[in-house]
Write a protein that holds these residues in place. Structure first.
Motif, PDB file in Angstrom:
ATOM      1  N   LEU A 235     -13.322  -6.689   6.833  1.00  0.00           N
ATOM      2  CA  LEU A 235     -13.105  -6.773   5.388  1.00  0.00           C
ATOM      3  C   LEU A 235     -11.616  -6.919   5.079  1.00  0.00           C
ATOM      4  O   LEU A 235     -11.228  -7.628   4.137  1.00  0.00           O
ATOM      5  CB  LEU A 235     -13.697  -5.550   4.696  1.00  0.00           C
ATOM      6  N   LEU A 236     -10.768  -6.266   5.871  1.00  0.00           N
ATOM      7  CA  LEU A 236      -9.315  -6.433   5.715  1.00  0.00           C
ATOM      8  C   LEU A 236      -8.894  -7.848   6.118  1.00  0.00           C
ATOM      9  O   LEU A 236      -8.010  -8.441   5.490  1.00  0.00           O
ATOM     10  CB  LEU A 236      -8.567  -5.401   6.568  1.00  0.00           C
ATOM     11  N   LEU A 237      -9.549  -8.386   7.142  1.00  0.00           N
ATOM     12  CA  LEU A 237      -9.268  -9.761   7.554  1.00  0.00           C
ATOM     13  C   LEU A 237      -9.649 -10.733   6.448  1.00  0.00           C
ATOM     14  O   LEU A 237      -8.903 -11.686   6.157  1.00  0.00           O
ATOM     15  CB  LEU A 237     -10.051 -10.074   8.836  1.00  0.00           C
ATOM     16  N   LYS A 238     -10.796 -10.512   5.828  1.00  0.00           N
ATOM     17  CA  LYS A 238     -11.235 -11.360   4.710  1.00  0.00           C
ATOM     18  C   LYS A 238     -10.241 -11.294   3.558  1.00  0.00           C
ATOM     19  O   LYS A 238      -9.975 -12.289   2.886  1.00  0.00           O
ATOM     20  CB  LYS A 238     -12.617 -10.905   4.245  1.00  0.00           C
ATOM     21  N   ARG A 239      -9.634 -10.123   3.364  1.00  0.00           N
ATOM     22  CA  ARG A 239      -8.704  -9.932   2.246  1.00  0.00           C
ATOM     23  C   ARG A 239      -7.300 -10.439   2.560  1.00  0.00           C
ATOM     24  O   ARG A 239      -6.673 -11.107   1.735  1.00  0.00           O
ATOM     25  CB  ARG A 239      -8.652  -8.430   1.896  1.00  0.00           C
ATOM     26  N   TYR A 240      -6.784 -10.154   3.756  1.00  0.00           N
ATOM     27  CA  TYR A 240      -5.372 -10.434   4.059  1.00  0.00           C
ATOM     28  C   TYR A 240      -5.146 -11.610   5.012  1.00  0.00           C
ATOM     29  O   TYR A 240      -4.006 -11.990   5.254  1.00  0.00           O
ATOM     30  CB  TYR A 240      -4.706  -9.181   4.629  1.00  0.00           C
ATOM     31  N   GLY A 241      -6.201 -12.151   5.596  1.00  0.00           N
ATOM     32  CA  GLY A 241      -6.035 -13.312   6.446  1.00  0.00           C
ATOM     33  C   GLY A 241      -5.746 -12.984   7.903  1.00  0.00           C
ATOM     34  O   GLY A 241      -5.791 -11.829   8.339  1.00  0.00           O
ATOM     35  N   SER A 242      -5.404 -14.028   8.673  1.00  0.00           N
ATOM     36  CA  SER A 242      -5.321 -13.916  10.132  1.00  0.00           C
ATOM     37  C   SER A 242      -4.167 -13.051  10.623  1.00  0.00           C
ATOM     38  O   SER A 242      -4.172 -12.613  11.780  1.00  0.00           O
ATOM     39  CB  SER A 242      -5.205 -15.307  10.748  1.00  0.00           C
ATOM     40  N   HIS A 243      -3.157 -12.792   9.772  1.00  0.00           N
ATOM     41  CA  HIS A 243      -2.056 -11.913  10.202  1.00  0.00           C
ATOM     42  C   HIS A 243      -2.573 -10.515  10.536  1.00  0.00           C
ATOM     43  O   HIS A 243      -1.982  -9.822  11.375  1.00  0.00           O
ATOM     44  CB  HIS A 243      -0.978 -11.849   9.122  1.00  0.00           C
ATOM     45  N   TRP A 244      -3.646 -10.110   9.867  1.00  0.00           N
ATOM     46  CA  TRP A 244      -4.227  -8.803  10.181  1.00  0.00           C
ATOM     47  C   TRP A 244      -4.736  -8.780  11.622  1.00  0.00           C
ATOM     48  O   TRP A 244      -4.516  -7.813  12.359  1.00  0.00           O
ATOM     49  CB  TRP A 244      -5.365  -8.464   9.217  1.00  0.00           C
ATOM     50  N   LEU A 245      -5.399  -9.864  12.047  1.00  0.00           N
ATOM     51  CA  LEU A 245      -5.925  -9.919  13.404  1.00  0.00           C
ATOM     52  C   LEU A 245      -4.784  -9.942  14.420  1.00  0.00           C
ATOM     53  O   LEU A 245      -4.857  -9.278  15.463  1.00  0.00           O
ATOM     54  CB  LEU A 245      -6.808 -11.158  13.572  1.00  0.00           C
ATOM     55  N   ALA A 246      -3.720 -10.685  14.123  1.00  0.00           N
ATOM     56  CA  ALA A 246      -2.561 -10.721  15.026  1.00  0.00           C
ATOM     57  C   ALA A 246      -1.948  -9.334  15.166  1.00  0.00           C
ATOM     58  O   ALA A 246      -1.552  -8.921  16.261  1.00  0.00           O
ATOM     59  CB  ALA A 246      -1.530 -11.711  14.497  1.00  0.00           C
ATOM     60  N   PHE A 247      -1.908  -8.593  14.062  1.00  0.00           N
ATOM     61  CA  PHE A 247      -1.365  -7.231  14.073  1.00  0.00           C
ATOM     62  C   PHE A 247      -2.181  -6.324  14.993  1.00  0.00           C
ATOM     63  O   PHE A 247      -1.612  -5.533  15.769  1.00  0.00           O
ATOM     64  CB  PHE A 247      -1.352  -6.674  12.650  1.00  0.00           C
ATOM     65  N   THR A 248      -3.494  -6.438  14.966  1.00  0.00           N
ATOM     66  CA  THR A 248      -4.337  -5.594  15.816  1.00  0.00           C
ATOM     67  C   THR A 248      -4.159  -5.951  17.291  1.00  0.00           C
ATOM     68  O   THR A 248      -4.192  -5.069  18.156  1.00  0.00           O
ATOM     69  CB  THR A 248      -5.827  -5.704  15.438  1.00  0.00           C
ATOM     70  N   VAL A 249      -3.968  -7.240  17.600  1.00  0.00           N
ATOM     71  CA  VAL A 249      -3.759  -7.647  18.989  1.00  0.00           C
ATOM     72  C   VAL A 249      -2.449  -7.071  19.526  1.00  0.00           C
ATOM     73  O   VAL A 249      -2.388  -6.543  20.642  1.00  0.00           O
ATOM     74  CB  VAL A 249      -3.765  -9.184  19.126  1.00  0.00           C
ATOM     75  N   VAL A 250      -1.392  -7.154  18.723  1.00  0.00           N
ATOM     76  CA  VAL A 250      -0.122  -6.534  19.115  1.00  0.00           C
ATOM     77  C   VAL A 250      -0.330  -5.035  19.322  1.00  0.00           C
ATOM     78  O   VAL A 250       0.191  -4.440  20.274  1.00  0.00           O
ATOM     79  CB  VAL A 250       0.971  -6.789  18.067  1.00  0.00           C
ATOM     80  N   GLY A 251      -1.129  -4.438  18.447  1.00  0.00           N
ATOM     81  CA  GLY A 251      -1.378  -3.003  18.524  1.00  0.00           C
ATOM     82  C   GLY A 251      -2.004  -2.585  19.835  1.00  0.00           C
ATOM     83  O   GLY A 251      -1.503  -1.676  20.523  1.00  0.00           O
TER      84      GLY A 251
END
Length: 489
Positions: free
Chosen positions: A99-115
């Motif tokens: 749902l955060l990805l739907k709201r904020y876009g692919s940068h959210w997914l990149a952030f989780t991968v770095v995490g």
């Protein structure tokens, strides 16, 4: 005419649809060029991302063989507890992350991968069991949204007829690549010299963490956003990308996402999603358990070193990857999900029957090939099948997260099904998995019958009442409940 027929017709003729209040005609030649461009851009990107996710998640298995438990003073079921904690937080993170990805876009997914890359890296410096527990909590929170996020982004670029093959490629083969490459990487790292106090299993976490962190940072620039704003497409390609997805929809939205509401989130957990989720849980119990059973079987083949054991776990995953690609392609060509998935799960049933009925180590090793191959297909097609039948967009985001996310509960069960006291035969664990995989076959048969029955009712007009007296906005919110929507079989 059902959705699948509509989706296929566009390959042979131009289709005119409404996009941003203007008429847009899909040119088949331009569409082929766009799909080719998407394949070359997205498939390698998504496969590498999920490989990093899977390798980091399962690195603890290789670290265990290399002495993790002894160095951190772990005993008995300490590792089981650590794995359980990881999967609890992994499950918790999936739906909120999408749902955060739907709201904020692919940068959210990149952030989780770095995490999860950074967390894996710092796992090389662990000094205590308590530290391991903390890293498993945050690793679960970061890794939980990766798979559903990739599936959701892909559903925004590919049509239904194309979706199965593309998701099947990255989701079906990535775990097998990870299983093979993870074993090879671990064996290679154990052969090279130490880095100061970074020895044995610490080298596995350090190097894998560095690789994933670097990849995650690059994703901030190379991971595409929604097709409406994607910089990898020019203006004409963006219009075509949106028109392609709109052509598959009963209610045309021009690529505009509806507002996320609790009603749509709750509606996502319908009969079909529930069956896919239950089956994913049961299959996960089996597939994750193999991670413990396979190295044990390899040990019984002969007197091997740690490195030799790691290398002998590679071939079953390579076979699994090939079987997964073959069945995904068959599902794509036949436009049927139930045939390859039920066939593959039936193979897993056969594999567990062999593992229980004999103590011949070579037969058991052969059974691992069969079980990994069948399990590789089942997991990817369950997510694909559920996402195929989810609409509108909010439901697609929730369903693509719920099936693998809640399905991760199966990993928790497998942790406690394969306990040290049951080694080396793991008869109780294998017997339980014979039961779970047999149950999957029955549930999927019921689901298939139910879909055929519901599609027949809609063809007879028995669901037409759902649009009577509704506003255009209410009709758009119907999604999969719309009488013209046809479930993918």
């Amino acid at each position: 005419m059902d959705n699948n027929s509509k989706a296929s017709d566009v390959q042979e003729e131009k289709v005119s649809i409404s996009l941003d209040e203007t008429s847009y005609v899909i040119d088949p030649d331009a569409e082929k060029r766009l799909v080719k461009k998407l394949d070359w851009a997205l498939l390698p990107l998504f496969t590498i991302t999920y490989v990093c996710n899977y390798i980091d998640r399962t690195a603890i298995g290789n670290a265990r063989v290399a002495g993790l438990e002894e160095d951190l003073g772990m005993e008995n079921i300490d590792l089981n507890i650590a794995l359980t904690i990881f999967y609890v937080f992994y499950t918790f993170a999936d739906i909120p992350s999408n749902l955060l990805l739907k709201r904020y876009g692919s940068h959210w997914l990149a952030f989780t991968v770095v995490g999860f890359g950074v967390i894996t890296l710092f796992s090389a410096f662990l000094k205590s069991y308590e530290g391991l527990i903390v890293t498993r909590v945050f690793l679960g929170l970061c890794e939980g949204g990766t798979l559903p996020g990739l599936v959701y982004i892909m559903s925004r670029y590919y049509r239904k007829t194309e979706f199965v093959l593309r998701v099947g490629i990255f989701f079906g083969i990535a775990p097998n690549i990870s299983g093979a490459f993870g074993g090879l990487l671990a064996s290679g790292l154990l052969k090279i010299g130490d880095f100061g106090f970074i020895t044995t299993w610490r080298k596995i976490f350090l190097i894998e963490g560095i690789i994933t962190t670097a990849w995650g940072i690059s994703l901030f620039w190379i991971l595409p956003t929604d097709p409406a704003t994607s910089k990898m497409l020019n203006e004409e390609e963006r219009k075509l990308a949106l028109a392609r997805i709109d052509a598959d929809q009963i209610v045309k939205t021009g690529g505009v996402k509806e507002k996320t509401t609790w009603r749509l989130v709750i509606r996502s957990f319908n009969f079909n999603t529930t069956i896919c989720t239950i089956c994913f849980i049961l299959l996960n119990i089996s597939f994750q358990g193999l991670g413990l059973f396979l190295p044990t079987v390899v040990r019984t083949l002969g007197n091997f070193s740690v490195v030799e054991i790691q290398l002998r776990t590679v071939p079953p995953f390579l076979v699994g990857g090939l079987w997964s690609l073959t069945n995904t392609y068959l599902s794509y060509r036949t436009r049927k999900r139930w045939v390859p998935i039920i066939t593959s799960v039936a193979l897993v049933v056969v594999g567990y029957a062999i593992s229980i009925s004999t103590k011949n180590v070579h037969a058991r090793y052969a059974a691992c090939f069969i079980m990994i191959a069948g399990g590789s297909v089942g997991g990817s097609l369950l997510v694909i099948w559920g996402t195929d039948n989810a609409a509108p967009d909010t439901m697609r985001a929730v369903v693509s997260a719920a099936i693998p996310g809640i399905g991760a509960l199966g990993s928790i069960v497998s942790v406690w099904t394969y306990v040290p006291s049951d080694a080396p035969d793991y008869r109780r664990g294998n017997s339980a998995n014979l039961g779970t995989t047999s149950t999957i076959v029955v549930l999927l048969a019921i689901k298939t019958w139910s879909i055929y029955r519901e599609n027949a009712k809609r063809a007879r007009g028995e669901r037409d009442y759902r649009v009577e007296g509704k506003t255009q906005e209410q009709i758009a919110q119907l999604g999969y409940k719309h009488p013209e929507f046809r479930y993918q079989v």
